[in-house]
Design a protein around this motif. Structure first.
Motif, PDB file in Angstrom:
ATOM      1  N   TRP A  16       0.828  -1.210   0.000  1.00 33.05           N
ATOM      2  CA  TRP A  16       0.000   0.000   0.000  1.00 33.05           C
ATOM      3  C   TRP A  16       0.860   1.257   0.000  1.00 33.05           C
ATOM      4  O   TRP A  16       0.422   2.328  -0.388  1.00 33.05           O
ATOM      5  CB  TRP A  16      -0.924   0.017   1.225  1.00 33.05           C
ATOM      6  CG  TRP A  16      -2.058  -0.960   1.155  1.00 33.05           C
ATOM      7  CD1 TRP A  16      -2.147  -2.165   1.796  1.00 33.05           C
ATOM      8  CD2 TRP A  16      -3.294  -0.816   0.426  1.00 33.05           C
ATOM      9  NE1 TRP A  16      -3.350  -2.767   1.499  1.00 33.05           N
ATOM     10  CE2 TRP A  16      -4.072  -1.968   0.675  1.00 33.05           C
ATOM     11  CE3 TRP A  16      -3.812   0.180  -0.403  1.00 33.05           C
ATOM     12  CZ2 TRP A  16      -5.339  -2.155   0.118  1.00 33.05           C
ATOM     13  CZ3 TRP A  16      -5.072  -0.013  -0.956  1.00 33.05           C
ATOM     14  CH2 TRP A  16      -5.817  -1.164  -0.695  1.00 33.05           C
ATOM     15  N   ASP A  17       2.116   1.125   0.492  1.00 29.69           N
ATOM     16  CA  ASP A  17       2.981   2.304   0.499  1.00 29.69           C
ATOM     17  C   ASP A  17       4.118   2.190  -0.517  1.00 29.69           C
ATOM     18  O   ASP A  17       5.043   2.987  -0.524  1.00 29.69           O
ATOM     19  CB  ASP A  17       3.558   2.546   1.904  1.00 29.69           C
ATOM     20  CG  ASP A  17       4.257   1.314   2.455  1.00 29.69           C
ATOM     21  OD1 ASP A  17       4.556   0.378   1.673  1.00 29.69           O
ATOM     22  OD2 ASP A  17       4.511   1.271   3.677  1.00 29.69           O
ATOM     23  N   GLY A  18       4.070   1.170  -1.366  1.00 28.85           N
ATOM     24  CA  GLY A  18       5.057   1.038  -2.439  1.00 28.85           C
ATOM     25  C   GLY A  18       6.470   0.773  -1.946  1.00 28.85           C
ATOM     26  O   GLY A  18       7.435   1.075  -2.652  1.00 28.85           O
ATOM     27  N   ARG A  19       6.637   0.175  -0.752  1.00 27.52           N
ATOM     28  CA  ARG A  19       8.006   0.056  -0.231  1.00 27.52           C
ATOM     29  C   ARG A  19       8.845  -0.970  -0.977  1.00 27.52           C
ATOM     30  O   ARG A  19      10.059  -1.016  -0.803  1.00 27.52           O
ATOM     31  CB  ARG A  19       8.009  -0.198   1.277  1.00 27.52           C
ATOM     32  CG  ARG A  19       7.371  -1.491   1.741  1.00 27.52           C
ATOM     33  CD  ARG A  19       7.298  -1.495   3.279  1.00 27.52           C
ATOM     34  NE  ARG A  19       6.680  -2.704   3.788  1.00 27.52           N
ATOM     35  CZ  ARG A  19       5.362  -2.898   3.900  1.00 27.52           C
ATOM     36  NH1 ARG A  19       4.531  -1.947   3.523  1.00 27.52           N
ATOM     37  NH2 ARG A  19       4.892  -4.020   4.370  1.00 27.52           N
ATOM     38  N   VAL A  20       8.219  -1.804  -1.783  1.00 26.41           N
ATOM     39  CA  VAL A  20       8.974  -2.659  -2.711  1.00 26.41           C
ATOM     40  C   VAL A  20       8.558  -2.235  -4.117  1.00 26.41           C
ATOM     41  O   VAL A  20       7.364  -2.136  -4.410  1.00 26.41           O
ATOM     42  CB  VAL A  20       8.657  -4.150  -2.480  1.00 26.41           C
ATOM     43  CG1 VAL A  20       9.249  -5.008  -3.587  1.00 26.41           C
ATOM     44  CG2 VAL A  20       9.184  -4.606  -1.114  1.00 26.41           C
TER      45      VAL A  20
ATOM     46  N   SER B 113      13.840  -1.819  -2.040  1.00 27.95           N
ATOM     47  CA  SER B 113      13.122  -2.526  -0.980  1.00 27.95           C
ATOM     48  C   SER B 113      13.731  -2.176   0.358  1.00 27.95           C
ATOM     49  O   SER B 113      14.832  -1.620   0.423  1.00 27.95           O
ATOM     50  CB  SER B 113      13.230  -4.032  -1.195  1.00 27.95           C
ATOM     51  OG  SER B 113      14.463  -4.493  -0.685  1.00 27.95           O
ATOM     52  N   PRO B 114      13.028  -2.509   1.455  1.00 26.35           N
ATOM     53  CA  PRO B 114      13.582  -2.222   2.779  1.00 26.35           C
ATOM     54  C   PRO B 114      14.897  -2.963   3.031  1.00 26.35           C
ATOM     55  O   PRO B 114      15.635  -2.605   3.946  1.00 26.35           O
ATOM     56  CB  PRO B 114      12.500  -2.739   3.738  1.00 26.35           C
ATOM     57  CG  PRO B 114      11.249  -2.817   2.920  1.00 26.35           C
ATOM     58  CD  PRO B 114      11.677  -3.093   1.522  1.00 26.35           C
TER      59      PRO B 114
ATOM     60  N   ALA C 169       5.996   7.537   5.171  1.00 29.80           N
ATOM     61  CA  ALA C 169       7.039   6.810   5.904  1.00 29.80           C
ATOM     62  C   ALA C 169       8.170   6.391   4.968  1.00 29.80           C
ATOM     63  O   ALA C 169       9.304   6.177   5.405  1.00 29.80           O
ATOM     64  CB  ALA C 169       6.443   5.585   6.595  1.00 29.80           C
ATOM     65  N   GLU C 170       7.891   6.279   3.699  1.00 30.21           N
ATOM     66  CA  GLU C 170       8.906   5.868   2.715  1.00 30.21           C
ATOM     67  C   GLU C 170       9.694   7.059   2.186  1.00 30.21           C
ATOM     68  O   GLU C 170      10.892   6.975   1.976  1.00 30.21           O
ATOM     69  CB  GLU C 170       8.248   5.158   1.525  1.00 30.21           C
ATOM     70  CG  GLU C 170       7.640   3.814   1.860  1.00 30.21           C
ATOM     71  CD  GLU C 170       8.663   2.887   2.500  1.00 30.21           C
ATOM     72  OE1 GLU C 170       9.699   2.621   1.865  1.00 30.21           O
ATOM     73  OE2 GLU C 170       8.437   2.469   3.651  1.00 30.21           O
TER      74      GLU C 170
ATOM     75  N   ALA D 128      -0.976   9.128   2.213  1.00 35.80           N
ATOM     76  CA  ALA D 128      -1.228   8.678   0.834  1.00 35.80           C
ATOM     77  C   ALA D 128      -0.969   7.169   0.719  1.00 35.80           C
ATOM     78  O   ALA D 128       0.002   6.646   1.274  1.00 35.80           O
ATOM     79  CB  ALA D 128      -0.316   9.439  -0.131  1.00 35.80           C
ATOM     80  N   PHE D 129      -1.841   6.504   0.009  1.00 37.59           N
ATOM     81  CA  PHE D 129      -1.710   5.062  -0.232  1.00 37.59           C
ATOM     82  C   PHE D 129      -1.821   4.801  -1.724  1.00 37.59           C
ATOM     83  O   PHE D 129      -2.389   5.615  -2.460  1.00 37.59           O
ATOM     84  CB  PHE D 129      -2.804   4.311   0.549  1.00 37.59           C
ATOM     85  CG  PHE D 129      -2.626   4.455   2.039  1.00 37.59           C
ATOM     86  CD1 PHE D 129      -1.829   3.564   2.739  1.00 37.59           C
ATOM     87  CD2 PHE D 129      -3.194   5.528   2.726  1.00 37.59           C
ATOM     88  CE1 PHE D 129      -1.617   3.726   4.111  1.00 37.59           C
ATOM     89  CE2 PHE D 129      -2.984   5.691   4.091  1.00 37.59           C
ATOM     90  CZ  PHE D 129      -2.205   4.786   4.779  1.00 37.59           C
ATOM     91  N   ARG D 130      -1.260   3.676  -2.147  1.00 37.24           N
ATOM     92  CA  ARG D 130      -1.263   3.389  -3.581  1.00 37.24           C
ATOM     93  C   ARG D 130      -2.682   3.142  -4.083  1.00 37.24           C
ATOM     94  O   ARG D 130      -3.450   2.408  -3.470  1.00 37.24           O
ATOM     95  CB  ARG D 130      -0.407   2.157  -3.892  1.00 37.24           C
ATOM     96  CG  ARG D 130      -0.205   1.958  -5.402  1.00 37.24           C
ATOM     97  CD  ARG D 130       0.249   0.554  -5.722  1.00 37.24           C
ATOM     98  NE  ARG D 130      -0.746  -0.400  -5.247  1.00 37.24           N
ATOM     99  CZ  ARG D 130      -0.519  -1.678  -5.015  1.00 37.24           C
ATOM    100  NH1 ARG D 130       0.669  -2.172  -5.194  1.00 37.24           N
ATOM    101  NH2 ARG D 130      -1.486  -2.475  -4.595  1.00 37.24           N
TER     102      ARG D 130
END
Ligand code: HEC
Ligand code: HEC
Length: 454
Positions: free
Chosen positions: A128-132, A142-143, A317-318, A327-329
């Motif tokens: 949802w936050d596009g972290r990958v 990626s994290p 957060a990203e 904001a969410f994807r």
């Protein structure tokens, strides 16, 4: 009498015919302008890889405490989701809407998304936050940064590296024991060493003769001591692509030229979606998502995420970019009618409410109906005026001016959403293996609950 009624009938028929054709004509323009195409099948996948992936997807041996599998939160009987607003991870019991949390555990801050069509070539953003994100050509962000191994087939495989490293989702907390009372060796590894988690997991898997065999069949050219969790992840991704790709919704058939695939209401809905309701401003392109991040002001509840807790600031957060706060994807919408509850936190249990939310987010946020949350989540709703004001202060421009639609128009939008369902996605029980190599139980929904709607 007879004479005069004929022309009237003819005029009525002509009129009906004219308006019928004009819906299709208008849609033809829209389709051309937006360059919309039917969703197409992915190229064939290696069946040995798919079968390995199927086992891994359902096998709880991938979790620290041997108590949860990918399927617990993305179950075929639950349309590749879990029917919960916020997922319940390690330590939980049961499946679907009756799943309960283990003692001293917290909810996962987000809703388990459906996994439909994530193998599309255009997909480049996960979570949802596009972290990958990324592609095999550009590489993946990626994290795990540089610790992410090479050789991942696609972004779906890159994603599959992470649920197993997450303490809340699958790995467990330091001091946890597994369901047999044995030490959970995965939980003892530092959060800064995901590569050690992947390594330890491969040791677990390759200690099981059936997995050794399955890996050998899927990767005949790779010696056992060179196998890494990226090979497991590629297999899981192959399974997800093979089994969760659906290309035959009425909308797809319409795009392929079958004008009778949609009823008039769905056609009017499509015109609204790409026209005055401005949905395609974000739910754009063939996947019905721009894969970008927007704050549309969805009510906040649950444990919250990272530094923003007890709030969830989403993409912020990203990136740390204030415009990304909350904001969410944009979610894709194929099969959306069967994949509730909706939004990044499952805030809505009725699709109509999820759609109406966009028409006036401020009102939807202020008037949010907490009855649709479980009693435990109701207590966590963050709806004091300061929070609401902060959320509304950077509402995305795409939803900031309220849109007025008649009830009938909302019905048409709903009909369009329903036309995005491929009926073969409705019952996926066939995807479940009878048993998995670890011999841990494969979770199944009792027939009564399998067909229940939340
Ligand atoms: C405890 C429940 C849980 C388990 C177990 C779990 N997931 Fe998920 N999954 C989620 C949640 C919640 C999200 C969204 C998280 C976020 O966006 O921060 C998610 C996101 C995803 C996504 C991203 C979809 C998208 O559109 O971005 C994929 C793919 C996925 N999971 C696959 C898997 C696989 C494969 C496994 C097993 C290796 C797995 N999940 C295990 C709950 C779970
Ligand atoms: C400004 C961009 C934007 C516009 C315009 C927009 N959406 Fe959305 N939509 C989103 C985002 C972002 C989410 C997820 C928000 C969240 O979870 O916090 C979402 C969520 C949804 C969901 C829930 C899907 C799911 O899987 O949870 C549906 C259904 C939906 N939108 C339909 C529509 C319709 C219909 C319209 C037009 C009336 C529309 N959207 C207009 C960005 C947008």
């Amino acid at each position: 009498m007879r004479k005069s009624s004929i022309p009237i009938v003819a005029v009525v028929l002509l009129g009906a015919a004219f308006s019928y054709f004009s819906l299709d004509d208008q849609l033809k323009e829209v389709i051309k302008k937006n360059d919309l195409k039917a969703y197409e099948k992915v190229p064939p996948l290696d069946s040995a890889k798919v079968e390995l992936g199927r086992m891994l997807f359902f096998d709880k041996v991938l979790s620290g405490n041997r108590d949860i599998s990918c399927a617990t939160c993305h179950h075929p009987s639950l349309k590749s989701g879990d029917n919960l607003a916020l997922a319940i991870g390690v330590g939980g019991f049961g499946l679907g809407e009756t799943r309960v949390m283990g003692e001293d555990r917290e909810r996962i801050p987000r809703n388990s998304p459906e996994l439909f069509n994530r193998g599309a070539e255009e997909w480049h953003t996960m979570f949802w936050d596009g972290r990958v994100s990324g592609t095999p050509n550009t590489g993946f962000l990626s994290p795990a940064d540089e610790k992410l191994p090479e050789g991942l087939d696609n972004v779906l495989a890159a994603q599959a590296m992470f649920p197993v490293t997450s303490r809340d989702e699958m790995r467990g907390e330091i001091g946890d024991t597994d369901i047999f009372g044995e030490q959970n060796e995965l939980s003892l590894i530092s959060n800064a060493a995901p590569q050690s988690v992947w390594h330890a997991l491969m040791q677990r898997l390759l200690a099981i003769p059936e997995y050794r065999q399955l890996f050998k069949q899927a990767y005949p050219q790779i010696p056992q001591n060179k196998l890494g969790f990226q090979h497991a992840a590629n297999a899981i991704a192959a399974f997800e692509i093979k089994e969760f790709t659906f290309v035959d919704s009425p909308w797809d058939r319409y795009l392929r030229g079958d004008l009778s695939a949609l009823n008039d209401s769905a056609k009017r809905g499509a015109l609204l979606f790409y026209g005055k309701a401005n949905c395609a401003g974000c739910h754009a392109g063939n996947l019905l998502t721009d894969q970008q991040f927007h704050n549309i002001g969805v009510a906040q509840f649950g444990p919250g995420n990272e530094n923003a807790a007890p709030l969830d600031a989403g993409r912020f957060a990203e990136t740390g970019n204030p415009k990304d706060r909350f904001a969410f994807r944009t979610p894709p919408l194929r099969n959306v009618a069967i994949s509730g509850p909706w939004m990044h936190n499952g805030a809505y249990i009725r699709l109509e409410d999820a759609i109406r939310h966009h028409l006036n987010p401020m009102k939807a946020l202020v008037d949010y109906d907490i009855e649709q949350l479980s009693p435990e989540l109701r207590l966590t709703l963050k709806n004091d005026p300061t929070v609401i004001a902060r959320m509304l202060s950077n509402l995305d421009a795409g939803v900031s001016s309220s849109i007025s639609l008649e009830d009938k128009e909302v019905e048409d939008l709903l009909a369009f959403m329903e036309s995005l369902t491929d009926s073969s996605a409705m019952n996926l029980n066939r995807l479940m293996p009878n048993a998995v190599p670890s011999k841990l139980p494969v979770e199944e929904i009792t027939p009564y609950r399998r067909y229940k709607n939340y």
